[in-house]
Design an enzyme around this catalytic site. Structure first.
Site, short mmCIF file in Angstrom:
data_model
loop_
_atom_site.label_atom_id
_atom_site.label_comp_id
_atom_site.label_asym_id
_atom_site.label_seq_id
_atom_site.Cartn_x
_atom_site.Cartn_y
_atom_site.Cartn_z
N LYS A 1 -9.13 1.89 -2.18
CA LYS A 1 -9.48 1.30 -0.66
C LYS A 1 -11.36 1.60 -0.07
O LYS A 1 -11.72 2.85 -0.92
CB LYS A 1 -8.84 2.06 -0.11
CG LYS A 1 -8.59 1.26 1.58
CD LYS A 1 -7.41 1.98 1.87
CE LYS A 1 -7.48 1.53 3.81
NZ LYS A 1 -6.24 1.95 4.30
N GLU B 1 1.13 -1.42 -0.41
CA GLU B 1 -0.18 0.33 -0.20
C GLU B 1 0.93 1.61 -0.09
O GLU B 1 2.05 0.76 0.55
CB GLU B 1 -1.11 0.02 1.22
CG GLU B 1 -2.21 0.74 1.75
CD GLU B 1 -2.25 1.13 3.03
OE1 GLU B 1 -1.48 0.89 4.30
OE2 GLU B 1 -3.33 1.58 3.02
N CYS C 1 -4.96 -2.66 3.09
CA CYS C 1 -4.30 -2.55 3.83
C CYS C 1 -6.31 -3.29 5.07
O CYS C 1 -6.24 -3.92 5.64
CB CYS C 1 -4.58 -1.26 4.50
SG CYS C 1 -3.52 -1.55 6.08
N ASN D 1 0.10 -1.33 5.69
CA ASN D 1 0.60 -0.63 5.74
C ASN D 1 0.22 -0.35 7.41
O ASN D 1 -0.72 0.49 8.05
CB ASN D 1 0.68 1.31 6.06
CG ASN D 1 1.79 1.83 4.41
OD1 ASN D 1 3.33 1.97 5.00
ND2 ASN D 1 0.80 1.53 3.69
N ASN E 1 -6.76 6.15 -2.06
CA ASN E 1 -5.31 5.12 -1.59
C ASN E 1 -6.26 3.59 -2.45
O ASN E 1 -6.92 3.07 -2.41
CB ASN E 1 -6.02 4.79 0.06
CG ASN E 1 -4.80 4.09 0.32
OD1 ASN E 1 -3.77 3.04 -0.41
ND2 ASN E 1 -4.47 3.68 1.38
N GLU F 1 -5.88 8.49 7.89
CA GLU F 1 -6.77 8.51 6.29
C GLU F 1 -8.11 8.71 5.71
O GLU F 1 -8.34 9.18 4.36
CB GLU F 1 -6.90 6.64 6.70
CG GLU F 1 -5.40 6.67 5.90
CD GLU F 1 -5.39 4.34 5.96
OE1 GLU F 1 -6.05 4.12 4.67
OE2 GLU F 1 -4.50 3.73 6.60
N1 CDV Z 1 -2.93 1.36 7.00
C1 CDV Z 1 -3.94 0.60 6.84
O1 CDV Z 1 -6.03 0.59 6.34
N2 CDV Z 1 -3.55 0.44 8.38
C2 CDV Z 1 -4.86 0.12 8.89
C3 CDV Z 1 -4.76 0.70 10.54
C4 CDV Z 1 -5.39 0.09 11.62
C5 CDV Z 1 -3.88 0.24 11.52
C6 CDV Z 1 -3.97 -1.69 9.29
O2 CDV Z 1 -5.72 -2.49 9.29
O3 CDV Z 1 -3.24 -2.73 9.43
#
Ligand code: CDV
Length: 313
Positions: free
Chosen positions: A129, A47, A174, A199, A112, A148
């Site tokens: 996303k 990501e 993610c 991430n 995203n 975000e």
């Molecule tokens: N970049 C993300 O979407 N991070 C999320 C948050 C909750 C830390 C994750 O699900 O890892």
């Protein structure tokens, strides 16, 4: 019957604020060259691959953050990655921050985004996303931000599955991986491999008790999603200490059985790979998870009719 697709998960180590896009693209090309040498037909990057995870900072004026976004893909700086991939005959999936051209109302949108690029260089799929985590406003009490929901709009399109690489390919980004609806929506479109960049900071400010469980939750959700939908899942991290924030590695490739068949061991740039039989999906899609035979959608209406919990008396 067997339908093999050799896939590489190209985990990235940290990208600092001062690292140029050019230096990142050089790292991506190096990982891609390694993937090609090891027989991969498709390589998956994380990501927001091209920059540091900028939602950890808040800026009052959103346009001050425009420099983190890509306004075209390929862009002049990513063109060498596209050129190298096409010359090697290898496909890839890349996550980045997208800033669109003005729409009919003159508005530009921020997403995203992750794309899927075939071996001939054609962009065959674009996913934006859906499950955007974190917060909309500045929260100064956190050690770092996860804004975000300030930087990205929700996808207008939702989940899709594309016929590519000899199979049915899906993408999620993610936080999407934590939601069963993500996998099931693609499962209902016959998905055979889901590509996911992430991430995930180890520190979770709303409940630091979850910090030590980040690795467990990461594999828990992706293994369950793979098994319950009879699909391969490729999860790829941007890992390590970025601008003082430590993020989870543990990138992995998961079989339709739910088993992890490859996993990274470092928090740096690291390639793992697996030779995936897409026909293996049938072992689950046509037995335990034969949706047509065993699902009872008449009892699932609440899933789309409401967002939050409605208590029954
Ligand atoms: N970049 C993300 O979407 N991070 C999320 C948050 C909750 C830390 C994750 O699900 O890892």
């Amino acid at each position: 019957m067997s339908r093999f697709l050799t896939v590489g998960a190209a985990q990235m180590g940290p990208i600092q604020k001062t690292d140029s896009r050019e230096s990142v693209v050089n790292r991506l090309v190096a990982l891609m060259a390694q993937a090609k040498a090891r027989g991969c037909e498709l390589v998956v990057f994380p990501e927001l691959t091209l920059t540091t995870f900028f939602p950890r900072w808040f800026v009052k004026d959103l346009t001050e953050a425009d420099h983190w976004y890509e306004t075209a893909m390929p862009s002049p700086v990513t063109q060498p990655l596209f050129d190298f991939a096409r010359s090697m005959g290898i496909g890839f999936s890349l996550g980045y921050a997208e800033l669109t051209e003005p729409d009919a109302n003159g508005l530009r949108h921020r997403y995203n985004t992750q794309i899927l690029v075939e071996r001939d260089g054609t962009v065959v799929g674009k996913y934006r996303k859906v499950h955007i985590p974190g917060h909309e406003e500045h929260e100064p009490d956190r050690p770092f931000q996860h804004a975000e929901r300030y930087y990205f709009e929700l996808s207008p399109e939702g989940f899709h599955v594309w016929k590519a690489f000899g199979g049915r390919m899906g993408m999620m980004i993610c936080n999407d991986r934590r939601w069963p609806e993500t996998y099931r929506t693609m499962g209902l479109k016959g998905v055979e491999m889901i590509l996911c960049g992430y991430n995930t900071p180890l520190h979770y400010a709303p409940d630091p008790g979850q910090n030590v469980l980040q690795g467990f939750h990461n594999s828990l959700v992706m293994q369950a999603g793979a098994y319950q939908n009879g699909t391969w899942v490729v999860g790829v991290a941007k890992a390590g200490v970025e601008e003082g924030v430590d993020s989870l590695g543990q990138s992995c490739i998961i079989a339709p059985s739910g088993q992890i068949v490859a996993q990274t061991i470092s928090n740096d740039d690291e390639l793992i790979m697996a030779r995936c039989d897409l026909d293996w999906c049938k072992k689950y899609k046509e037995t335990l998870f034969d949706f047509d035979r065993y699902r009872s959608p008449e009892f699932y209406t609440a899933i789309t009719a409401q967002r939050g919990v409605v208590l029954e008396d």
